[in-house]
Design a protein around this motif. Structure first.
Motif, short mmCIF file in Angstrom:
data_model
loop_
_atom_site.label_atom_id
_atom_site.label_comp_id
_atom_site.label_asym_id
_atom_site.label_seq_id
_atom_site.Cartn_x
_atom_site.Cartn_y
_atom_site.Cartn_z
N VAL A 105 -26.90 5.49 28.62
CA VAL A 105 -27.25 4.38 28.39
C VAL A 105 -28.62 4.32 29.02
O VAL A 105 -29.78 3.85 28.24
N TRP A 127 -28.44 -6.25 25.80
CA TRP A 127 -27.57 -5.83 26.94
C TRP A 127 -27.62 -6.75 28.14
O TRP A 127 -26.60 -7.39 28.47
N SER A 137 -20.31 -4.25 31.32
CA SER A 137 -21.44 -3.45 31.09
C SER A 137 -21.11 -2.38 29.74
O SER A 137 -22.07 -2.42 28.95
N ALA A 140 -21.87 -4.53 26.91
CA ALA A 140 -23.33 -4.87 26.46
C ALA A 140 -24.02 -3.52 26.02
O ALA A 140 -24.68 -3.70 25.06
N ALA A 141 -23.60 -2.35 26.47
CA ALA A 141 -24.04 -1.11 25.96
C ALA A 141 -23.64 -0.96 24.44
O ALA A 141 -24.62 -0.56 23.60
N ALA A 144 -25.88 -3.40 22.47
CA ALA A 144 -27.34 -3.03 22.50
C ALA A 144 -27.81 -1.95 21.83
O ALA A 144 -28.91 -2.01 21.07
#
Length: 189
Positions: A105, A127, A137, A140-141, A144
């Motif tokens: 990422v 993110w 996390s 979020a990745a 995004a």
């Protein structure tokens, strides 16, 4: 020139800052603890904020530098993007660390920063917002990364195919996280 830079990008991408910093500071290999991932998020869990930030910056730069070199060498935007993909592949499957790397990422963010900074900004904002709302996390990745594709299709279509491949790699590397997310077992901060 393309294949030389692609090879150099892969070799640079193979430098795992999480593993190197852990070894330099006497911390355990990040692949053996926490999430088992050699990346900044797991370094935050295992070794603290300072080493996590250094890992993040190192991983970001190994995506950014090959793209900038390809730009200076006069390669097309599409070839620059493919060079960036090779850097991410190096991060995912590092030659120096038995092909067991991170999830790519931060390195992908560096690639985006070199190719088209507004896409990198969009990815970082998405993110951060997702992480703020969910404290997860991986989610979020996973939100995004694909979010940048419509922007690239509109503004930099030459980079779209390599960035689709890059998105596919990142989603594939997060397949365990996806299973855990659907099962309600994913780690939160």
């Amino acid at each position: 020139m393309f294949w030389l830079l692609a090879t150099l990008a892969y070799l640079l991408g193979s430098l795992s800052f999480a593993i190197l910093l852990s070894r330099l500071t006497g911390n355990p290999d990040p692949r053996m603890g926490g999430s088992g991932n050699a990346g900044a998020t797991n370094m935050l869990r295992l070794a603290g904020r300072k080493l996590a930030v250094l890992t993040l910056l190192g991983d970001l730069c190994k995506g950014l530098v090959p793209v900038l070199i390809a730009d200076v060498a006069g390669l097309s935007l599409q070839n620059q993007a493919w060079i960036g993909v090779f850097a991410v592949i190096g991060h995912l499957f590092p030659l120096y660390f038995r092909f067991r790397g991170g999830k790519g990422v931060a390195t992908a963010a560096g690639v985006l920063l070199g190719l088209y900074p507004p896409a990198a900004l969009l990815a970082v904002c998405a993110w951060l917002l997702t992480f703020y709302l969910t404290r997860t996390s991986s989610l979020a990745a996973l939100i995004a990364t694909p979010l940048i594709l419509p922007l690239l299709a509109w503004q930099e279509p030459a980079a779209l195919l390599p960035m689709c491949a890059l998105t596919g790699l990142i989603v594939w590397r997060h397949r365990g996280n996806l299973r855990d997310l659907f099962a309600g077992r994913e780690r939160h901060f």
